[in-house]
Motif scaffolding. Structure first.
Motif, PDB file in Angstrom:
ATOM      1  N   THR A  99       0.834  -1.192   0.000  1.00 12.22           N
ATOM      2  CA  THR A  99       0.000   0.000   0.000  1.00 12.22           C
ATOM      3  C   THR A  99       0.872   1.246   0.000  1.00 12.22           C
ATOM      4  OG1 THR A  99      -1.843  -1.061   1.145  1.00 12.22           O
ATOM      5  CG2 THR A  99      -1.664   1.317   1.382  1.00 12.22           C
ATOM      6  N   PHE A 100       0.431   2.269  -0.745  1.00 16.26           N
ATOM      7  CA  PHE A 100       1.135   3.542  -0.774  1.00 16.26           C
ATOM      8  C   PHE A 100       0.203   4.642  -0.271  1.00 16.26           C
ATOM      9  CE2 PHE A 100       3.058   0.959  -4.108  1.00 16.26           C
ATOM     10  CZ  PHE A 100       4.405   1.064  -3.790  1.00 16.26           C
ATOM     11  N   LEU A 101       0.686   5.431   0.687  1.00 16.85           N
ATOM     12  CA  LEU A 101      -0.053   6.583   1.188  1.00 16.85           C
ATOM     13  C   LEU A 101       0.690   7.852   0.779  1.00 16.85           C
ATOM     14  CD1 LEU A 101      -0.975   5.495   4.838  1.00 16.85           C
ATOM     15  CD2 LEU A 101      -2.285   5.152   2.730  1.00 16.85           C
ATOM     16  N   MET A 102      -0.053   8.810   0.232  1.00 21.47           N
ATOM     17  CA  MET A 102       0.544  10.070  -0.208  1.00 21.47           C
ATOM     18  C   MET A 102       0.286  11.165   0.805  1.00 21.47           C
ATOM     19  SD  MET A 102       2.363  11.446  -2.477  1.00 21.47           S
ATOM     20  CE  MET A 102       2.907  13.134  -2.813  1.00 21.47           C
ATOM     21  N   GLU A 103       1.302  11.971   1.025  1.00 19.04           N
ATOM     22  CA  GLU A 103       1.175  13.102   1.943  1.00 19.04           C
ATOM     23  C   GLU A 103       0.143  14.107   1.465  1.00 19.04           C
ATOM     24  OE1 GLU A 103       1.710  17.248   2.229  1.00 19.04           O
ATOM     25  OE2 GLU A 103       3.319  16.388   1.016  1.00 19.04           O
ATOM     26  N   ALA A 104      -0.613  14.640   2.421  1.00 14.38           N
ATOM     27  CA  ALA A 104      -1.493  15.779   2.180  1.00 14.38           C
ATOM     28  C   ALA A 104      -1.411  16.697   3.386  1.00 14.38           C
ATOM     29  CB  ALA A 104      -2.927  15.336   1.943  1.00 14.38           C
ATOM     30  N   HIS A 105      -1.545  17.984   3.139  1.00 14.68           N
ATOM     31  CA  HIS A 105      -1.465  18.950   4.243  1.00 14.68           C
ATOM     32  C   HIS A 105      -2.617  19.939   4.226  1.00 14.68           C
ATOM     33  CE1 HIS A 105       0.925  20.391   0.809  1.00 14.68           C
ATOM     34  NE2 HIS A 105       0.426  21.582   1.096  1.00 14.68           N
ATOM     35  N   ASP A 106      -3.446  19.888   3.189  1.00 14.96           N
ATOM     36  CA  ASP A 106      -4.625  20.743   3.118  1.00 14.96           C
ATOM     37  C   ASP A 106      -5.586  20.131   2.104  1.00 14.96           C
ATOM     38  OD1 ASP A 106      -3.496  21.304   0.631  1.00 14.96           O
ATOM     39  OD2 ASP A 106      -2.968  23.374   1.128  1.00 14.96           O
ATOM     40  N   GLY A 107      -6.720  20.820   1.875  1.00 15.99           N
ATOM     41  CA  GLY A 107      -7.713  20.279   0.968  1.00 15.99           C
ATOM     42  C   GLY A 107      -7.213  20.151  -0.456  1.00 15.99           C
ATOM     43  N   LEU A 108      -6.407  21.114  -0.916  1.00 16.02           N
ATOM     44  CA  LEU A 108      -5.922  21.086  -2.292  1.00 16.02           C
ATOM     45  C   LEU A 108      -4.966  19.919  -2.519  1.00 16.02           C
ATOM     46  CD1 LEU A 108      -5.640  22.278  -5.117  1.00 16.02           C
ATOM     47  CD2 LEU A 108      -3.908  23.859  -4.201  1.00 16.02           C
ATOM     48  N   SER A 109      -3.983  19.750  -1.640  1.00 15.59           N
ATOM     49  CA  SER A 109      -3.036  18.647  -1.810  1.00 15.59           C
ATOM     50  C   SER A 109      -3.736  17.297  -1.703  1.00 15.59           C
ATOM     51  CB  SER A 109      -1.900  18.739  -0.787  1.00 15.59           C
ATOM     52  OG  SER A 109      -2.393  18.753   0.538  1.00 15.59           O
ATOM     53  N   ALA A 110      -4.772  17.215  -0.867  1.00 12.81           N
ATOM     54  CA  ALA A 110      -5.543  15.974  -0.755  1.00 12.81           C
ATOM     55  C   ALA A 110      -6.291  15.684  -2.043  1.00 12.81           C
ATOM     56  CB  ALA A 110      -6.526  16.080   0.409  1.00 12.81           C
ATOM     57  N   ALA A 111      -6.911  16.712  -2.620  1.00  9.31           N
ATOM     58  CA  ALA A 111      -7.648  16.520  -3.862  1.00  9.31           C
ATOM     59  C   ALA A 111      -6.725  16.105  -5.000  1.00  9.31           C
ATOM     60  CB  ALA A 111      -8.396  17.800  -4.221  1.00  9.31           C
ATOM     61  N   ILE A 112      -5.550  16.693  -5.059  1.00  7.57           N
ATOM     62  CA  ILE A 112      -4.592  16.354  -6.112  1.00  7.57           C
ATOM     63  C   ILE A 112      -4.124  14.913  -5.970  1.00  7.57           C
ATOM     64  CG2 ILE A 112      -2.263  16.837  -6.960  1.00  7.57           C
ATOM     65  CD1 ILE A 112      -2.832  19.805  -6.346  1.00  7.57           C
ATOM     66  N   ALA A 113      -3.847  14.480  -4.755  1.00  9.71           N
ATOM     67  CA  ALA A 113      -3.424  13.094  -4.534  1.00  9.71           C
ATOM     68  C   ALA A 113      -4.519  12.117  -4.921  1.00  9.71           C
ATOM     69  CB  ALA A 113      -3.024  12.891  -3.073  1.00  9.71           C
ATOM     70  N   GLY A 114      -5.756  12.462  -4.574  1.00  3.89           N
ATOM     71  CA  GLY A 114      -6.870  11.613  -4.970  1.00  3.89           C
ATOM     72  C   GLY A 114      -7.030  11.548  -6.471  1.00  3.89           C
ATOM     73  N   ARG A 115      -6.883  12.684  -7.146  1.00  3.90           N
ATOM     74  CA  ARG A 115      -6.984  12.727  -8.601  1.00  3.90           C
ATOM     75  C   ARG A 115      -5.878  11.882  -9.250  1.00  3.90           C
ATOM     76  NH1 ARG A 115      -9.152  16.457 -12.224  1.00  3.90           N
ATOM     77  NH2 ARG A 115     -10.699  16.707 -10.572  1.00  3.90           N
ATOM     78  N   ALA A 116      -4.709  11.848  -8.616  1.00  8.60           N
ATOM     79  CA  ALA A 116      -3.599  11.066  -9.158  1.00  8.60           C
ATOM     80  C   ALA A 116      -3.843   9.562  -9.066  1.00  8.60           C
ATOM     81  CB  ALA A 116      -2.305  11.421  -8.430  1.00  8.60           C
ATOM     82  N   GLY A 117      -4.732   9.148  -8.150  1.00 11.97           N
ATOM     83  CA  GLY A 117      -5.056   7.744  -8.025  1.00 11.97           C
ATOM     84  C   GLY A 117      -4.673   7.085  -6.722  1.00 11.97           C
ATOM     85  N   PHE A 118      -4.111   7.851  -5.792  1.00 15.98           N
ATOM     86  CA  PHE A 118      -3.788   7.264  -4.492  1.00 15.98           C
ATOM     87  C   PHE A 118      -5.067   6.855  -3.772  1.00 15.98           C
ATOM     88  CE2 PHE A 118       0.186   9.512  -5.292  1.00 15.98           C
ATOM     89  CZ  PHE A 118       1.120   8.596  -4.830  1.00 15.98           C
ATOM     90  N   LYS A 119      -4.988   5.744  -3.041  1.00 14.84           N
ATOM     91  CA  LYS A 119      -6.155   5.205  -2.347  1.00 14.84           C
ATOM     92  C   LYS A 119      -6.185   5.563  -0.863  1.00 14.84           C
ATOM     93  CE  LYS A 119      -7.358   3.235  -6.158  1.00 14.84           C
ATOM     94  NZ  LYS A 119      -8.413   3.876  -6.977  1.00 14.84           N
ATOM     95  N   GLY A 120      -5.146   6.223  -0.378  1.00 11.02           N
ATOM     96  CA  GLY A 120      -5.101   6.639   1.013  1.00 11.02           C
ATOM     97  C   GLY A 120      -4.110   7.776   1.177  1.00 11.02           C
ATOM     98  N   LEU A 121      -4.247   8.531   2.276  1.00 11.59           N
ATOM     99  CA  LEU A 121      -3.438   9.724   2.496  1.00 11.59           C
ATOM    100  C   LEU A 121      -2.763   9.690   3.859  1.00 11.59           C
ATOM    101  CD1 LEU A 121      -5.956  12.442   1.229  1.00 11.59           C
ATOM    102  CD2 LEU A 121      -4.090  11.384  -0.062  1.00 11.59           C
ATOM    103  N   TRP A 122      -1.652  10.397   3.935  1.00 14.06           N
ATOM    104  CA  TRP A 122      -0.918  10.619   5.178  1.00 14.06           C
ATOM    105  C   TRP A 122      -1.011  12.100   5.505  1.00 14.06           C
ATOM    106  CZ3 TRP A 122       1.447   8.794   9.374  1.00 14.06           C
ATOM    107  CH2 TRP A 122       2.516   9.482   9.954  1.00 14.06           C
ATOM    108  N   ALA A 123      -1.678  12.438   6.595  1.00 19.82           N
ATOM    109  CA  ALA A 123      -1.762  13.828   7.046  1.00 19.82           C
ATOM    110  C   ALA A 123      -0.489  14.134   7.818  1.00 19.82           C
ATOM    111  CB  ALA A 123      -3.002  14.047   7.898  1.00 19.82           C
TER     112      ALA A 123
END
Length: 289
Positions: A13-37
């Motif tokens: 599993t790969f989790l992508m960093e997010a720090h706000d709503g924009l970075s979270a939306a971009i990671a989701g658009r890229a195809g990541f299935k989970g996030l690291w706050a």
């Protein structure tokens, strides 16, 4: 579901960093299935250092925006829980209320400082930190996945200390172990995996040993890889370059082809839905359907 990704999946599993709503939306658009706050990245976005300068409530507020924006499971960097067992369980309860899927707590002392600042530092007492983990588990049960982050190798201790802590934290109720290393190769991580023998799933953060092929992680039966701060670091470089060029050139003509259009922003955040909602709810010529 984050628990399935970390604890049950046979796939890495790969989790992508997010720090706000924009970075979270971009990671989701890229195809990541989970996030690291990320605690570091959220602190940077607020203009603070990753040294317990951002409060737990500011972290929780940022997590709410990340959760709402991406609609993905979010594992939250909870530092050490911002204090003792009581602070840690309060943090976990608030994160559950805001929609987080999990929290990672590190065995550091409060106030913490970023893992890569300085050399050797004191770690939390094993029994005391185990109490923090038990308090969180008793508070949120299985509503949040609980990841126990071990800083022993980062702090200059040996592998035996790291394994001792891993077993104690597993006994305290952790669902997974995050083992951290500051080396530029993954040798410590692989050695830990051999000694740990997969008692619980293992999460890693290859910020320093980024040249390691992902095949090494799969061969070692690592569960989850966190790309921990890369959106924030990329944004920092891009914004600095744009600011420098606008100041030097006194216009934006040369940078417009290389930045997002307003239309891309409107599309990402579904402005079309707002327009259709206005027609439905505000237009006097469009009665309730």
């Amino acid at each position: 579901m984050l628990r399935d990704q970390i604890c049950s999946s046979s796939e890495l599993t790969f989790l992508m960093e997010a720090h706000d709503g924009l970075s979270a939306a971009i990671a989701g658009r890229a195809g990541f299935k989970g996030l690291w706050a990320s605690g570091l990245s959220i602190a940077c976005s607020l203009g603070y250092r990753d040294a317990s300068e951002a409060s737990w409530s500011q972290i929780v507020d940022a997590v709410e925006r990340i959760v709402d924006s991406a609609k993905l499971p979010v594992l939250v960097d909870g530092d050490g829980g911002f204090g003792n067992f009581n602070n840690a369980r309060l943090l976990a309860r608030k994160l559950r209320q805001r929609g987080a899927a999990g929290v990672a707590l590190e065995d550091s002392c409060f106030p913490k400082i970023n893992s890569f600042i300085g050399d050797r530092r004191a770690l939390a007492d094993i029994d005391e930190f185990s109490g923090r983990l038990r308090a969180v588990k008793d508070t949120v049960a299985d509503d949040l996945i609980l990841v126990a982050r071990i800083e022993a190798l980062i702090a200059g201790h040996d592998m035996d200390e790291a394994i001792l802590r891993a077993h104690a934290y597993a006994d305290a109720g952790a669902d997974a172990i995050l083992i951290h290393s500051r080396r530029t190769a993954a040798d410590e991580i692989v050695a830990f995996m051999r000694a740990w023998q997969n008692r619980l799933p293992v999460v890693i953060v290859p910020t320093k040993y980024y040249r390691t092929p992902v095949s090494v992680y799969r061969k070692a039966h690592i569960s989850t890889v966190i790309w921990a701060n890369h959106s924030m670091r990329a944004a920092m470089v891009a914004m600095r370059q744009v600011c420098d060029r606008i100041l030097a050139e006194e216009n934006t003509a040369s940078i417009e082809p290389n930045i997002a259009t307003l239309e891309e922003i409107f599309e990402m955040f579904n402005y079309n839905e707002l327009a259709s909602a206005e027609l439905r709810y505000q237009s006097p010529d469009n009665p309730r359907q």
